[in-house]
Design an enzyme around this catalytic site. Structure first.
Site, mmCIF file in Angstrom:
data_model
loop_
_atom_site.group_PDB
_atom_site.id
_atom_site.type_symbol
_atom_site.label_atom_id
_atom_site.label_comp_id
_atom_site.label_asym_id
_atom_site.label_seq_id
_atom_site.Cartn_x
_atom_site.Cartn_y
_atom_site.Cartn_z
ATOM 1 N N ASP A 137 0.790 -1.237 0.000
ATOM 2 C CA ASP A 137 0.000 0.000 0.000
ATOM 3 C C ASP A 137 0.829 1.297 0.000
ATOM 4 O O ASP A 137 0.602 2.197 0.830
ATOM 5 C CB ASP A 137 -0.961 0.009 1.205
ATOM 6 C CG ASP A 137 -1.973 -1.141 1.150
ATOM 7 O OD1 ASP A 137 -1.912 -1.944 0.210
ATOM 8 O OD2 ASP A 137 -2.811 -1.228 2.069
ATOM 9 N N ASP A 185 -4.616 -0.672 -1.844
ATOM 10 C CA ASP A 185 -5.922 -0.512 -1.206
ATOM 11 C C ASP A 185 -6.828 0.170 -2.232
ATOM 12 O O ASP A 185 -6.449 1.211 -2.800
ATOM 13 C CB ASP A 185 -5.731 0.366 0.047
ATOM 14 C CG ASP A 185 -6.692 0.037 1.176
ATOM 15 O OD1 ASP A 185 -7.126 -1.129 1.296
ATOM 16 O OD2 ASP A 185 -7.021 0.958 1.953
ATOM 17 N N HIS A 192 -10.787 1.018 -2.683
ATOM 18 C CA HIS A 192 -12.143 0.977 -2.136
ATOM 19 C C HIS A 192 -13.181 1.650 -3.039
ATOM 20 O O HIS A 192 -12.898 2.706 -3.631
ATOM 21 C CB HIS A 192 -12.187 1.724 -0.799
ATOM 22 C CG HIS A 192 -11.357 1.113 0.283
ATOM 23 N ND1 HIS A 192 -11.454 -0.209 0.652
ATOM 24 C CD2 HIS A 192 -10.425 1.665 1.113
ATOM 25 C CE1 HIS A 192 -10.622 -0.443 1.656
ATOM 26 N NE2 HIS A 192 -9.971 0.664 1.953
ATOM 27 N N HIS A 239 -10.669 7.021 1.985
ATOM 28 C CA HIS A 239 -9.289 6.912 1.484
ATOM 29 C C HIS A 239 -9.229 5.876 0.365
ATOM 30 O O HIS A 239 -10.061 4.973 0.289
ATOM 31 C CB HIS A 239 -8.333 6.515 2.613
ATOM 32 C CG HIS A 239 -8.587 5.128 3.135
ATOM 33 N ND1 HIS A 239 -9.568 4.858 4.058
ATOM 34 C CD2 HIS A 239 -8.022 3.943 2.827
ATOM 35 C CE1 HIS A 239 -9.584 3.562 4.309
ATOM 36 N NE2 HIS A 239 -8.676 2.969 3.584
ATOM 37 N N LYS A 288 -7.155 -4.741 -3.191
ATOM 38 C CA LYS A 288 -7.937 -5.295 -2.078
ATOM 39 C C LYS A 288 -8.872 -4.222 -1.559
ATOM 40 O O LYS A 288 -8.669 -3.036 -1.827
ATOM 41 C CB LYS A 288 -6.997 -5.785 -0.974
ATOM 42 C CG LYS A 288 -6.148 -4.662 -0.372
ATOM 43 C CD LYS A 288 -5.090 -5.211 0.562
ATOM 44 C CE LYS A 288 -4.252 -4.102 1.163
ATOM 45 N NZ LYS A 288 -5.003 -3.166 2.008
ATOM 46 N N CYS A 291 -2.062 -2.862 7.576
ATOM 47 C CA CYS A 291 -1.916 -3.721 6.402
ATOM 48 C C CYS A 291 -0.625 -4.526 6.394
ATOM 49 O O CYS A 291 -0.617 -5.675 5.964
ATOM 50 C CB CYS A 291 -2.108 -2.900 5.137
ATOM 51 S SG CYS A 291 -3.853 -2.367 5.011
HETATM 52 C C1 VGL Z 1 -4.723 0.580 5.700
HETATM 53 C C2 VGL Z 1 -6.288 1.414 7.136
HETATM 54 C C3 VGL Z 1 -7.266 1.305 6.181
HETATM 55 C C4 VGL Z 1 -3.294 0.201 5.464
HETATM 56 C C5 VGL Z 1 -5.683 0.464 4.727
HETATM 57 O O1 VGL Z 1 -2.861 0.165 4.294
HETATM 58 O O2 VGL Z 1 -2.594 -0.064 6.464
HETATM 59 N N1 VGL Z 1 -5.047 1.053 6.910
HETATM 60 N N2 VGL Z 1 -6.958 0.828 4.980
HETATM 61 ZN ZN ZN Z 2 -8.394 0.939 3.426
#
Ligand code: VGL
Ligand code: ZN
Length: 204
Positions: free
Chosen positions: A11, A53, A55, A87, A112, A157
């Site tokens: 990420d 990430d 969403h 985010h 993901k 993550c």
């Molecule tokens: C993450 C919070 C929400 C991460 C992703 O990449 O650690 N943290 N989504």
């Molecule tokens: Zn996230």
């Protein structure tokens, strides 16, 4: 070939770096570490893989969706959930990889968090462990047994990716200099690293 290795970059996206929606303190400092390692791995004939990430805009983990306060704790479909600021929304700038990341060194990307009903910290599984990404199958198809992991965020993550990798039987090393954490509670990242180590990861 035995002991095939891969570098797993977790990420490394704009929203987790300073100025982003879910900024991790000094998150951008790990980009140069990622570039250096990715170059080393490619030079050594090894693979480089990244998670992203990704969403939908109404994701269930968003405080805006839950009508709750960001960074507080609740429950999403039976699982404990931190309500995050919006985010890494699909196709938006916040979801893009950091502009300094040398993405041409990445062999494969696994996304993901696309299912609005469940969060997905690990690059391998959703948080309920029901849905698997393609990462494990891809690593197996490439005979990878050793993973070097780094990225954002240490206490979410990275942690859950490493714990799943250990469960799946990979040898895992975690590059501490390549990780930064959210630290909702002071010390969360240090505790996350200690847990990864106690479950079998090597900290380097
Ligand atoms: C993450 C919070 C929400 C991460 C992703 O990449 O650690 N943290 N989504
Ligand atoms: Zn996230």
């Amino acid at each position: 070939m035995d002991n095939r290795r891969a570098l797993l970059l977790v990420d490394l996206q704009n929203d987790f770096c300073p100025g982003g929606a879910l900024a991790v303190r000094r998150g951008d400092e790990v980009i140069s570490v990622a570039n250096r390692l990715a170059d080393d791995f490619r030079q050594g004939g090894h693979l480089v893989v990244a998670s992203q990430d990704w969403h939908p805009e109404n994701h269930g983990s968003f405080a805006s969706t839950a009508q709750s306060t960001p960074m507080t704790l609740g429950e999403l479909n039976g699982l404990a959930q931190v309500w995050w600021p919006d985010h890494c929304i699909q196709h938006q700038a916040g979801a893009a990889f950091h502009p300094a990341l040398h993405t041409q060194l990445i062999d494969q990307v696994f996304r993901k968090g696309e299912d609005a009903a469940v969060d997905s910290y690990s690059a391998f599984f959703d948080n309920d462990h029901r849905h698997k990404t393609g990462l494990d199958a891809w690593l197996r198809a490439n005979n990878i047994t050793q993973l070097t992991v780094m990225g954002l965020a240490t206490d979410y993550c990275v942690k859950f990716t490493v714990l799943d990798a250990l469960h799946l039987g990979y040898n895992v090393e975690v590059v501490q200099a390549g990780c930064r954490g959210v630290d909702l509670q002071p010390g969360d990242s240090q505790r996350a690293l200690a847990e990864m180590q106690s479950k079998g990861a090597q900290l380097i």
